[in-house]
Design a protein around this motif. Sequence first.
Motif, PDB file in Angstrom:
ATOM      1  N   GLU A 203      82.363  70.500  35.967  1.00  0.00           N
ATOM      2  CA  GLU A 203      83.601  71.186  36.276  1.00  0.00           C
ATOM      3  C   GLU A 203      84.305  71.631  35.149  1.00  0.00           C
ATOM      4  O   GLU A 203      84.978  72.722  35.080  1.00  0.00           O
ATOM      5  CB  GLU A 203      84.507  69.768  36.928  1.00  0.00           C
TER       6      GLU A 203
ATOM      7  N   PHE B  62      82.684  75.009  33.856  1.00  0.00           N
ATOM      8  CA  PHE B  62      83.279  76.047  34.673  1.00  0.00           C
ATOM      9  C   PHE B  62      84.435  76.564  34.322  1.00  0.00           C
ATOM     10  O   PHE B  62      84.895  77.527  33.911  1.00  0.00           O
ATOM     11  CB  PHE B  62      83.315  75.609  36.225  1.00  0.00           C
ATOM     12  N   ALA B  63      85.376  75.426  34.024  1.00  0.00           N
ATOM     13  CA  ALA B  63      86.790  75.696  33.664  1.00  0.00           C
ATOM     14  C   ALA B  63      86.954  76.416  32.346  1.00  0.00           C
ATOM     15  O   ALA B  63      87.584  77.535  32.133  1.00  0.00           O
ATOM     16  CB  ALA B  63      87.602  74.488  33.549  1.00  0.00           C
TER      17      ALA B  63
ATOM     18  N   ALA C 296      85.333  79.943  32.769  1.00  0.00           N
ATOM     19  CA  ALA C 296      86.132  81.028  33.570  1.00  0.00           C
ATOM     20  C   ALA C 296      87.286  81.425  32.614  1.00  0.00           C
ATOM     21  O   ALA C 296      87.672  82.628  32.866  1.00  0.00           O
ATOM     22  CB  ALA C 296      86.635  80.192  34.760  1.00  0.00           C
TER      23      ALA C 296
ATOM     24  N   GLN D 298      78.318  87.711  36.769  1.00  0.00           N
ATOM     25  CA  GLN D 298      77.839  86.720  37.844  1.00  0.00           C
ATOM     26  C   GLN D 298      76.417  86.779  38.266  1.00  0.00           C
ATOM     27  O   GLN D 298      75.400  86.116  38.468  1.00  0.00           O
ATOM     28  CB  GLN D 298      78.696  86.358  38.980  1.00  0.00           C
TER      29      GLN D 298
ATOM     30  N   VAL E 231      80.009  73.387  41.939  1.00  0.00           N
ATOM     31  CA  VAL E 231      81.489  73.864  41.465  1.00  0.00           C
ATOM     32  C   VAL E 231      81.597  75.587  41.732  1.00  0.00           C
ATOM     33  O   VAL E 231      82.573  75.807  42.364  1.00  0.00           O
ATOM     34  CB  VAL E 231      81.671  73.978  40.016  1.00  0.00           C
ATOM     35  N   LEU E 232      80.610  76.352  41.565  1.00  0.00           N
ATOM     36  CA  LEU E 232      80.572  77.610  41.764  1.00  0.00           C
ATOM     37  C   LEU E 232      80.723  77.830  43.146  1.00  0.00           C
ATOM     38  O   LEU E 232      81.631  78.884  43.546  1.00  0.00           O
ATOM     39  CB  LEU E 232      79.218  78.514  41.349  1.00  0.00           C
ATOM     40  N   LYS E 233      80.088  77.264  44.201  1.00  0.00           N
ATOM     41  CA  LYS E 233      80.196  77.223  45.641  1.00  0.00           C
ATOM     42  C   LYS E 233      81.654  77.254  46.017  1.00  0.00           C
ATOM     43  O   LYS E 233      82.106  77.892  46.786  1.00  0.00           O
ATOM     44  CB  LYS E 233      79.325  76.408  46.275  1.00  0.00           C
ATOM     45  N   ALA E 234      82.271  76.073  45.308  1.00  0.00           N
ATOM     46  CA  ALA E 234      83.732  75.526  45.889  1.00  0.00           C
ATOM     47  C   ALA E 234      84.423  76.793  45.273  1.00  0.00           C
ATOM     48  O   ALA E 234      85.664  76.904  45.909  1.00  0.00           O
ATOM     49  CB  ALA E 234      83.817  74.597  45.038  1.00  0.00           C
ATOM     50  N   HIS E 235      84.220  77.634  44.326  1.00  0.00           N
ATOM     51  CA  HIS E 235      85.308  78.613  44.115  1.00  0.00           C
ATOM     52  C   HIS E 235      84.659  80.042  44.656  1.00  0.00           C
ATOM     53  O   HIS E 235      85.115  80.902  44.337  1.00  0.00           O
ATOM     54  CB  HIS E 235      85.378  78.710  42.385  1.00  0.00           C
ATOM     55  N   GLY E 236      83.809  79.872  45.448  1.00  0.00           N
ATOM     56  CA  GLY E 236      83.359  81.055  46.129  1.00  0.00           C
ATOM     57  C   GLY E 236      82.470  82.113  45.270  1.00  0.00           C
ATOM     58  O   GLY E 236      82.657  83.555  45.564  1.00  0.00           O
ATOM     59  N   LEU E 237      81.895  81.721  44.317  1.00  0.00           N
ATOM     60  CA  LEU E 237      81.183  82.532  43.317  1.00  0.00           C
ATOM     61  C   LEU E 237      79.666  82.308  43.362  1.00  0.00           C
ATOM     62  O   LEU E 237      78.961  82.509  42.745  1.00  0.00           O
ATOM     63  CB  LEU E 237      81.648  82.035  41.812  1.00  0.00           C
TER      64      LEU E 237
END
Length: 311
Positions: free
Chosen positions: A209, A212-213, A216, A273, A302-308
């Motif tokens: 998490e 990812f932050a 990003a 990506q 985490v990427l799935k949760a952000h649509g990536l």
Amino acid sequence: GKLLMLSLLLFLFASPAAQAQQTGWVVRLILPKSEYLPGEPISPIRLEMQNLGPDASPFPRFQGGLYLDGNTEPCLQKGLCPDFPPRGPGLIELPPKPEPVGSLHVQEGTADLARLCELTDQRKDFYGPHTICYRFPDAMGIKIPETCVRFTIVRPLGADAEAYRHFKGEPLKHREELIKKYPTSTYAALALWLMGHDSYQGMRETGPEKDFACDAVAQKNYGNDRIGLEDARNHIRCIIATWEEVYTGFPGFAYRPELLYGLSRCYFMLGKQRKAVPLLQELLAKFPDSGPGKKAVAYRDVLKAHGLWPE
């Protein structure tokens, strides 16, 4: 002193009965791979401390040391930094708070056992079995069972042996010349890996998490007061260029899981990506049980949760 590569037969042992009668905290020492050549540091060497319960209790902190082959004196502790601030005038140390069952603390660093533990080819038992342990000295009064890993030092062969002789036992201290003179050697792959890894360590992995932050944010505003955004991106591009040489030129590289995870993060930092995702997919497919493979599972979620992540 001359450095080494080790063949590691990972087995961690700590008495369950001893664990149960202590505070509930256990320590684990984890090495990343099974073979090392002379001149290669262990990177990363990983320490974990976890509260297995049954009750909440304060974190004892990483106050132990590395011990080689049953020595009563610890190796030097260079390269492994404590996870708490140093004491000094004006600092008030608050009493530690109990942490819940399951709490996990991790510390990673680079360990050069030749320099830290005087394990060099000057020793008669250099090539052969060894054991390295992490323990808390009795004087500290911290009753946590030690954790140990056995390994075997193997001899360099072929181009690796030539490079080892040519650089008098210290090939990785001459990285650029090594890469030019012995480009197909394992040492050359290690030199390229470490060149990128030295820079990558600044992007400390703190968990999927947070990773990812961090990544990003890096896409938009990577840098600090001393380095501009474009300079920072060029820094990441240099890591990528170095590691891509290892990725394409050394498919059997022992640190490939770490390489795949690191490369994917670097590409994601640059907003690429389409480059990052296939690397994570390769890691998940080929090395699912490795440390980086397990991190990749969480990072993918985490990427799935952000649509990536592609469906």
